[in-house]
Design a protein around this motif. Structure first.
Motif: not given
Ligand SMILES: Cc1cc2nc3c(=O)[nH]c(=O)nc-3n(C[C@H](O)[C@H](O)[C@H](O)COP(=O)(O)OP(=O)(O)OC[C@H]3O[C@@H](n4cnc5c(N)ncnc54)[C@H](O)[C@@H]3O)c2cc1C
Length: 470
Positions: A95-107
């Motif tokens: 769903r999302a990858l935030d490169q600077s916040g270093m997070t990834l949202t996956a189903e």
């Protein structure tokens, strides 16, 4: 409309199957130990569809088992009582990858390897690493609180999850996909579901922590005389590298023999045999001069007599060759025939004493059994495994399973350990739980189950010991 028709209706034509050939691979697990049956395979493609399914199941008291990649090792994902099967295979979006916040949202149905690759493409790291990573899913990793080879540095899945989206048995969606490192605004509800193995709710998505990708990795295989030397080496190498070890894996000589015998291209890098080996890895940035401190640490350990001999990988191919020895132990054990396995944890410093007590206790029950005790020494987690005395299947040896397991688990308890370090309880160990957890702990677990799933529709018979009133 029947319940099954209502469930099919909730997910549409692409969202279910009643074809025996499509359902069959979901009914048996990797080791072939558990076989299930199910009238209906549901493949929801959205959180809303999962919610609709659970609302119908809860209203009608219809039991349901959730399945991700079907790599679980304790039978939790198999519909043993003919339950409806919910596969997360179509919950497959990043769903999302935030490169600077270093997070990834996956189903939930995204494969672990896909998350690793997505992070790697942005020069980031998702450090969870299991031999099953091509097939296992993020939802399954969360449900089992998966461990693997990098727990020493990055922790188990629990330490890598910032937020979760979970559907409760009544269909309520708990939207907790917060990308927060700090959140003391009440109970941390997501923790209830991490490691809960599925009986409390269905995870539909997770927000995961990523890390900077290390530029340098140093990998070595050290020959050591004993588990005691290995534990001392762990402390020495952590001190030398400033805590930069990311893996520290113990292997006995017999594991080296099995792997080099059965796995093509696997080679023992030493001229003479050693009773034990440690595969260790340190990772960091360019500036850290990690290779020098790692090699200094190894040289000191050789001088102190902790290490008899060592090879440090000097290329990616050599690193892969060393890891090949460790990663193929389970596969080569399988090719040697029958085995009885335990996934145990004790405090790290207690590992030598545990091995010294538990190994002869097993051999007293099963004379000639071949001890293949290996694993994540840095986490105090051993796969305390035994192959039958002779290569090949051995029903007489396997008949000792329960006796042998209880002996081992009783010794684990004496050492203040756990009978399941990373694989969970599932159906395999549910009946044993009352022997190793206090009455009060079991009561609290049952109270949680009653709160989240009062009708006991989710993964019934798994984790919570049988015969105990909910
Ligand atoms: C070769 C091999 C090596 C392995 N190595 C390791 C290892 O090093 N460390 C380790 O920890 N494990 C290891 N495992 C075990 C396994 O891969 C992990 O437990 C993994 O996390 C399971 O993920 P899965 O998607 O396959 O889940 P499944 O097997 O499908 O399910 C496992 C459990 O989770 C529940 N579940 C699955 N998805 C969800 C969801 N979305 N919501 C709620 N509940 C859910 C199921 O009901 C079941 O109880 C290994 C397995 C194999 C076959």
């Amino acid at each position: 409309m029947t319940v099954l028709e209502r469930l099919k209706d909730a997910v549409g034509a692409k969202g279910f199957s009643t074809e025996a050939s499509e359902i069959a691979p979901h009914l048996e697990e990797w080791r072939g130990k558990y076989h299930g049956h199910s009238p209906l395979l549901l493949k929801p493609a959205s959180t809303a569809e999962v919610s609709a399914i659970l609302r119908i199941c809860n209203e009608t008291g219809t039991a349901l088992v959730t399945q991700g990649g079907n790599t679980g090792l304790v039978g939790g994902q198999i519909p043993l009582r003919g339950e409806v099967l919910l596969s997360t295979q179509r919950l497959n979006k990043l769903r999302a990858l935030d490169q600077s916040g270093m997070t990834l949202t996956a189903e939930a149905g995204v494969a672990l390897a896909q998350v690793q690759h997505a992070a790697d493409d942005k020069h980031l790291l998702f450090p969870l690493s299991l031999a099953s990573e091509g097939s296992c899913t993020i939802g399954g990793n969360v449900a089992t609180n998966a461990g693997g080879t990098h727990v020493l540095r990055y922790g188990m899945t629990r330490a890598l999850v910032l937020g979760l989206e979970v559907v409760l048995p009544g269909g309520t969606v708990l939207e907790m996909l917060r990308a927060l490192h700090k959140d003391n605004s009440g109970y941390d509800l997501k923790q209830m579901f991490i490691g809960s193995e599925g009986p409390l709710g269905v995870t539909t998505a997770a927000t995961l922590r990523l890390f900077p990708k290390p530029d340098v990795a140093v990998t070595a295989l050290a020959a050591v005389a004993s588990p005691d030397c290995a534990v001392k080496l762990l402390g020495a190498m952590q001190a030398h590298t400033g805590g930069m070890l990311s893996a520290f894996e113990l292997m006995p000589r017999i594991a080296m023999e099995f792997v080099t015998r059965h796995i093509e291209g696997a080679r023992d890098p030493f001229a003479s045999p050693s009773p034990w080996y440690v595969l260790m890895e340190a990772t960091g940035g360019q500036h850290a001069n990690l290779t020098a401190s790692f090699e200094d640490g190894l040289a000191d350990a050789i001088t102190l007599g902790l290490v008899a001999d060592a090879v440090v990988a000097s290329s990616a191919a050599q690193t892969a060759a060393l890891w090949k020895l460790r990663e193929n132990i389970s596969e080569s054990q399988k090719r040697e025939g029958a085995s009885i396995k335990h996934d145990i944890a004790v405090p790290v410093a207690a590992i030598p004493d545990f091995l010294a007590k538990a190994t002869p206790a097993v051999l007293a029950i099963a004379p000639g059994a071949r001890a293949v005790s290996f694993g994540h020494l840095g986490d105090g987690n051993l796969h305390f495994n035994f192959n039958s005395p002779q290569a090949g299947d051995d029903p007489q040896f396997l008949a000792l399973w329960e006796d042998l397991q209880q002996t081992v688990h009783d010794i684990v308890k004496e050492f203040g350990g756990s009978i399941s370090a990373e694989h969970g309880i599932g159906v395999m160990k549910a009946a044993q739980l009352p022997r190793y957890k206090s009455h009060e702990e079991l009561d609290a677990m049952r109270a949680l189950k009653r709160t989240f799933d009062p009708k006991n529709i989710l993964n019934p018979g798994k984790l919570i010991p049988p015969g105990l009133r909910l």
